[in-house]
Motif scaffolding. Sequence first.
Motif, mmCIF file in Angstrom:
data_model
loop_
_atom_site.group_PDB
_atom_site.id
_atom_site.type_symbol
_atom_site.label_atom_id
_atom_site.label_comp_id
_atom_site.label_asym_id
_atom_site.label_seq_id
_atom_site.Cartn_x
_atom_site.Cartn_y
_atom_site.Cartn_z
ATOM 1 N N SER A 49 0.858 -1.185 0.000
ATOM 2 C CA SER A 49 0.000 0.000 0.000
ATOM 3 C C SER A 49 0.888 1.227 0.000
ATOM 4 O O SER A 49 2.098 1.153 0.246
ATOM 5 C CB SER A 49 -0.929 0.003 1.216
ATOM 6 N N THR A 51 1.002 5.761 -1.332
ATOM 7 C CA THR A 51 0.391 6.939 -1.947
ATOM 8 C C THR A 51 1.206 7.377 -3.158
ATOM 9 O O THR A 51 2.399 7.048 -3.270
ATOM 10 C CB THR A 51 0.299 8.107 -0.956
ATOM 11 N N ALA A 54 0.318 13.994 -6.850
ATOM 12 C CA ALA A 54 -0.797 14.611 -7.569
ATOM 13 C C ALA A 54 -0.586 14.442 -9.070
ATOM 14 O O ALA A 54 0.535 14.568 -9.584
ATOM 15 C CB ALA A 54 -0.895 16.092 -7.209
ATOM 16 N N ARG A 78 -7.093 5.547 -5.570
ATOM 17 C CA ARG A 78 -8.300 6.060 -4.947
ATOM 18 C C ARG A 78 -8.329 7.581 -5.067
ATOM 19 O O ARG A 78 -7.352 8.196 -5.510
ATOM 20 C CB ARG A 78 -8.332 5.647 -3.469
ATOM 21 N N ALA A 79 -9.433 8.166 -4.647
ATOM 22 C CA ALA A 79 -9.588 9.619 -4.755
ATOM 23 C C ALA A 79 -8.512 10.364 -3.978
ATOM 24 O O ALA A 79 -8.106 11.472 -4.353
ATOM 25 C CB ALA A 79 -10.975 10.029 -4.273
ATOM 26 N N ASP A 80 -8.029 9.769 -2.896
ATOM 27 C CA ASP A 80 -6.996 10.424 -2.091
ATOM 28 C C ASP A 80 -5.582 10.084 -2.563
ATOM 29 O O ASP A 80 -4.607 10.311 -1.844
ATOM 30 C CB ASP A 80 -7.166 10.068 -0.609
ATOM 31 N N LEU A 81 -5.472 9.470 -3.748
ATOM 32 C CA LEU A 81 -4.196 9.105 -4.367
ATOM 33 C C LEU A 81 -3.493 7.949 -3.659
ATOM 34 O O LEU A 81 -2.295 7.723 -3.859
ATOM 35 C CB LEU A 81 -3.246 10.315 -4.439
ATOM 36 N N SER A 82 -4.214 7.213 -2.861
ATOM 37 C CA SER A 82 -3.644 6.032 -2.216
ATOM 38 C C SER A 82 -3.942 4.786 -3.057
ATOM 39 O O SER A 82 -4.807 4.799 -3.935
ATOM 40 C CB SER A 82 -4.209 5.860 -0.809
ATOM 41 N N TYR A 83 -3.211 3.725 -2.781
ATOM 42 C CA TYR A 83 -3.416 2.463 -3.489
ATOM 43 C C TYR A 83 -3.185 1.300 -2.535
ATOM 44 O O TYR A 83 -2.557 1.431 -1.481
ATOM 45 C CB TYR A 83 -2.463 2.345 -4.692
#
Length: 293
Positions: A49, A51, A54, A78-83
């Motif tokens: 996991s 991030t 931008a 994801r919307a918050d730039l995490s994976y």
Amino acid sequence: MRLTTRRGVVVAGGLALGVMVAAAAPAHAAGATLVVDQVVAAADPLVVSGTCAAGSQTAVVTVRQEGDTLASASVDLRADLSYRAALDISKAASGEAVAEVACMAYGTATPLGTDSAAFYAVAGDQMPYEVPVRVTPSRVALGGTITVSAQCRPGTVDATVLVGNTAADEAFAEAPANPAPDGSLTVQVVMAKDPDNRGGLAPVAGGGTVVVFCGDMDAEEGAGPVGIGLARFTITPAAVVQGAAPSGASGSSGSAQELATTGSDAAPMTALAAGLVLAGAGAHTLRRRLTRG
């Protein structure tokens, strides 16, 4: 020293095997982070996991070992730039591997950020089991005695108990122990330096750590599952200097045994569990070379 439990198995942070595995403090490249467990059973999925920077839209994760690619996956952010991704590393051998991430925007070939982290893959049945360990009393003065109780698996023949100051680089006491047929063992350790061992460490007031290793510490790779457990206690200053520690270990199977202090053969205490977690994959090479967890 840090331990977490995963599927009932001890997983420790910070380890080494021939080379240092630096997953405890990866050097993050600009624009990406990657987090991975530091010890992973090859039979389990490797969960990564992190991030991305931008502008990134996808994370490409690759796992390599000795130049070979074990697994690769591309996941949308994801919307918050995490994976988060789970990769199949069942083909991994016991040894160091590296997980890498490249954060990408669709239609571009240049990553907006990269990162990597090393971890240790443990193949087959070599992942150790967790050993319950108890130390009494939890606070003991210099010169006093602690009793260490542990529960190996029934039928365990060999065990090793190590005791040291948590912040020290070596144990001040180490000795083999002989568990009873049901796997239980009890040893007693005096908080004093053996006067006959000039090169050995002496205990000092502060945090103390006990590590119990169930199995043969010098077993060759593939010897099978072993157990490891630890417990903490506190060493307090002594008002009066106490007598010296005993010079040897004694006792029968499953009975109280006193541990001898050790010198050059002492095992490291800081992150000791991290090294011994790899016992089935060559703990005999790890007893003195461990990173701090």
